[in-house]
Each structure stands twice: as structure tokens, then as C-alpha cells.
Write a protein that holds these residues in place. Sequence first.
Motif, PDB file in Angstrom:
ATOM      1  N   GLU A   1      -9.136  24.537  -8.042  1.00 50.86           N
ATOM      2  CA  GLU A   1      -9.409  23.220  -8.832  1.00 50.86           C
ATOM      3  C   GLU A   1      -8.133  23.123  -9.583  1.00 50.86           C
ATOM      4  O   GLU A   1      -7.552  21.242 -10.138  1.00 50.86           O
ATOM      5  CB  GLU A   1     -10.709  23.001  -9.578  1.00 50.86           C
TER       6      GLU A   1
ATOM      7  N   ARG B   1      -5.784  19.731  -9.601  1.00 51.89           N
ATOM      8  CA  ARG B   1      -4.600  18.428 -10.655  1.00 51.89           C
ATOM      9  C   ARG B   1      -3.673  18.992 -11.112  1.00 51.89           C
ATOM     10  O   ARG B   1      -3.589  17.501 -11.292  1.00 51.89           O
ATOM     11  CB  ARG B   1      -6.515  18.579 -11.377  1.00 51.89           C
TER      12      ARG B   1
ATOM     13  N   GLY C   1      -2.749  15.732  -9.226  1.00 53.26           N
ATOM     14  CA  GLY C   1      -2.610  14.899  -9.287  1.00 53.26           C
ATOM     15  C   GLY C   1      -1.832  14.493 -10.328  1.00 53.26           C
ATOM     16  O   GLY C   1      -2.286  12.803 -10.554  1.00 53.26           O
ATOM     17  N   ALA C   2      -1.541  15.729 -11.536  1.00 57.41           N
ATOM     18  CA  ALA C   2      -0.691  14.667 -12.409  1.00 57.41           C
ATOM     19  C   ALA C   2       0.292  14.712 -12.376  1.00 57.41           C
ATOM     20  O   ALA C   2       1.781  14.645 -13.688  1.00 57.41           O
ATOM     21  CB  ALA C   2      -1.369  16.243 -14.124  1.00 57.41           C
TER      22      ALA C   2
ATOM     23  N   SER D   1     -17.888  21.578 -10.619  1.00 56.54           N
ATOM     24  CA  SER D   1     -18.176  20.597  -9.576  1.00 56.54           C
ATOM     25  C   SER D   1     -20.108  21.251  -8.215  1.00 56.54           C
ATOM     26  O   SER D   1     -18.798  21.966  -7.850  1.00 56.54           O
ATOM     27  CB  SER D   1     -17.214  20.119  -9.151  1.00 56.54           C
TER      28      SER D   1
ATOM     29  N   SER E   1     -15.564  20.554 -17.906  1.00 62.81           N
ATOM     30  CA  SER E   1     -15.093  19.995 -16.948  1.00 62.81           C
ATOM     31  C   SER E   1     -13.922  20.568 -16.287  1.00 62.81           C
ATOM     32  O   SER E   1     -12.505  20.746 -17.610  1.00 62.81           O
ATOM     33  CB  SER E   1     -14.485  18.576 -17.816  1.00 62.81           C
ATOM     34  N   TRP E   2     -13.207  20.505 -14.955  1.00 61.89           N
ATOM     35  CA  TRP E   2     -12.728  21.173 -13.993  1.00 61.89           C
ATOM     36  C   TRP E   2     -10.934  19.848 -15.388  1.00 61.89           C
ATOM     37  O   TRP E   2     -10.290  20.635 -15.319  1.00 61.89           O
ATOM     38  CB  TRP E   2     -12.042  20.953 -13.254  1.00 61.89           C
ATOM     39  N   ASP E   3     -11.061  18.575 -15.294  1.00 58.71           N
ATOM     40  CA  ASP E   3     -10.022  18.037 -15.900  1.00 58.71           C
ATOM     41  C   ASP E   3      -9.247  18.787 -16.876  1.00 58.71           C
ATOM     42  O   ASP E   3      -8.650  18.430 -17.282  1.00 58.71           O
ATOM     43  CB  ASP E   3     -10.433  16.447 -15.838  1.00 58.71           C
ATOM     44  N   ARG E   4     -10.420  18.505 -18.469  1.00 60.80           N
ATOM     45  CA  ARG E   4     -10.489  19.242 -19.382  1.00 60.80           C
ATOM     46  C   ARG E   4      -9.913  20.880 -19.544  1.00 60.80           C
ATOM     47  O   ARG E   4      -9.038  20.627 -19.803  1.00 60.80           O
ATOM     48  CB  ARG E   4     -11.476  19.287 -20.191  1.00 60.80           C
TER      49      ARG E   4
ATOM     50  N   ALA F   1      -8.027  21.573 -16.843  1.00 64.14           N
ATOM     51  CA  ALA F   1      -6.572  21.908 -15.830  1.00 64.14           C
ATOM     52  C   ALA F   1      -5.372  20.231 -17.149  1.00 64.14           C
ATOM     53  O   ALA F   1      -4.589  21.585 -17.461  1.00 64.14           O
ATOM     54  CB  ALA F   1      -6.687  20.863 -14.393  1.00 64.14           C
ATOM     55  N   GLN F   2      -6.178  20.422 -17.998  1.00 67.92           N
ATOM     56  CA  GLN F   2      -4.920  19.798 -18.999  1.00 67.92           C
ATOM     57  C   GLN F   2      -4.752  21.327 -19.893  1.00 67.92           C
ATOM     58  O   GLN F   2      -3.607  20.536 -20.468  1.00 67.92           O
ATOM     59  CB  GLN F   2      -5.535  17.823 -19.930  1.00 67.92           C
TER      60      GLN F   2
END
Length: 364
Positions: A25, A29, A32-33, A176, A340-343, A345-346
Motif C-alpha cells: 500500500e 501510493r 501515485g505521488a 482497505s 488511512s493508507w493515504d495518510r 503514506a504521506q
Amino acid sequence: MKIAVVNWRDPWHPLAGGAETFAWEMARRFVGAGHQVCFVTARAPGQGRGESVDGVRIVRMGGVFTVYPLVLCWLLLRRGRFDVVLDCQNGIPFFTPWVVRRRTRVLCVVHHVHDRQFGLHLPRWLAAFGRFLEGPAARWTYRRHASVAVSPSTVRAMRERLGWDGPVHIVPNGVSIARPGDVVKSPAPRLVCLGRLVAHKRVHLLLDAVAELRERWPDLAVDIIGRGPEEERLRARLPEGVTLHGYLPEEEKARVVERAWVHVSASQGEGWGLSVLESAALGVPTVAFDVDGLRDAVRHGETGWLLPEGTELAKGVAAALTELDQTYAVKCRAWADRFSWDRSAQRLTALMLGQDVEPGWEAW
């Protein structure tokens, strides 16, 4: 950045688990970035040597033990290519600082401390060697590098059991999972156990508890989802009312979990317990022992119940089924929504860039 994610397995390995989900995951991301990512891992029978999935280049080599020296040789030959290496520790790390440039940023990602589990899976001499690599050898190798842990329990275990004294940052798991939305809760008590079938998960304790639970709830059923080296042994002794599904596709897995009243984890210890978060996202609370990782993933009395080690699992599950009401489902979903995986990853990206990140676990 050019990033190498070095992990023991990839998500398609037959023994893949939560550590592989985390690594993958993050890798997806990063791509994606706008970063370039190479996922370097072991090669299971039947897997190709390399492919590209979701923009991530996957390179496979070696088996359970040979993956370590082979990956080090592979990195040594490409030591100038990468800006960052995520060195994922799955029992022992890859010791990548020895082969990359000094200016390459290395982050050691630790899910949980394995010292007490080596003896369950390895001969005594090899378990002792594993503990040496995980402890003194790794501590010295990564002393100048920051580390990442997935939970406060892991940080504490690194400090107390491994003597880790470098900076450790928490980057939690996300969640997820498919959410079918049209699932009807089982009318009779139903338990689910989700995860890899390996010795330290102690699924046999749940099987031992079934007979006593069915004396009180004759229609009680249990679903076990997962695969692993313990599957054949467990399948040979399944009590009445228990179904061992093996691997299930994501949507089917979600349907089985969402039908359940309670998720049960008898694990000896986790880094976090991704199955707990996945169950919570579907409104299913967890009964677990009060051990590393699970004491972070389960909020006792709100999203599940934590049992002192040594408690009879049947009694703990029975108490949970008696106390269970709709408020647990609401609190479970609210708890899972915080991750959140997004958070994650950030947060991990900021660490790879050398930026400061907020230290507080409570923010999650």
C-alpha cells in the motif's frame, strides 16, 4: 525520489500477511505521488522473476533465507540508483546500510519484535541466531538511521527487548476492505477468525473453545479465513460448527466477516493486528488477548475486549457475546475510519524526505 522497498514477500506470495499489505500500500501510493519504486522481494514457486503492477516494478529472487544475501548483492550492484531504501524487518532486517551509499536514506520498518516467536518456527540454534540478528546486530547496523514502527507496542518492545536507542517514528496501518453493504447479520452467534494460519496466531485455542461455547449456544458457528503452514493440521481437527475457508477474494471475505457477531484473535502478539482494523471497518468488534499490538488495535470496552494472557478463551468470548450490543458496531466503524493508507503514506514520505512529523499517536 527513487525508492527501493525491500520486503520478505509480496502480496501475492502464498504466505503473505499484514506486513506485505503495508509495504504494498505504501509502494502504490509512492508511485501515485510521482516517485519511482522498485519492490524487491522473495520469489515463491510459480512466481515470475519480475513484473510491473500499478506502476511498481517488482523484482523477485531467492527463498525464505536466500532472499537476504541475494537482495544485498542486487542492491550492492545498484547502490547508486536509489535515494531511499525502506528496509522492512520481518523477523530480521535486510541490513541494507552495509551495501548502499552513505547518503542514501535508509528507514528500517518494524512491524513487531519476533524474539519470542523464533522458537515456535525454528530449531533452537537457528532461533538463537535469529534473536542475535534481530537484536544486537540490527541495533548496531541501524544506529545512525531512523526507524518506523506500526504501533506504540512495537516501539516499546524495540526499546525494552531489543535495546533500540535510535529515533523510532510511528506510521500506523491503514484499512482497505470491500464493503458489500447488503449483508445480513447471522441470526445465531457467529465468530470469525481472520489471518495467516501460523503457530503464533494460536488458532487452535479458538478450536478448543468451540465445544464449550456450543453448550451454551448450540447454533454457534465459526468461520476461519486464511491460509498458511498450520492449515492442514487445523483442518484435521475441526469441531462441529467450524468452517475453514482458506483464502477468500476480498469481497467474499468481507461478506463472511460482516455476517459475524465477533472477530476473535488468539495471537501471541502482533505489530498491530490488521485483521482487527478490517473487522472494525465492517462493524465487527474483536476479542483478543492483551498482548503487543492487539492492545493498540483493540480499544477495550469500545471496539472489543482484551483478555489477560492465561484467560480461558471460551469464557472471554462468552462474556463478549453476552455484553455485545449495537454500540460496539458504531464505535468500531468510527475507530477504523481514523486510519488511512493515504495518510500513512504521506507520513512515511515526509520521513523519507527528512522532514519533521508530529510525534503524537493520539492524533490517529
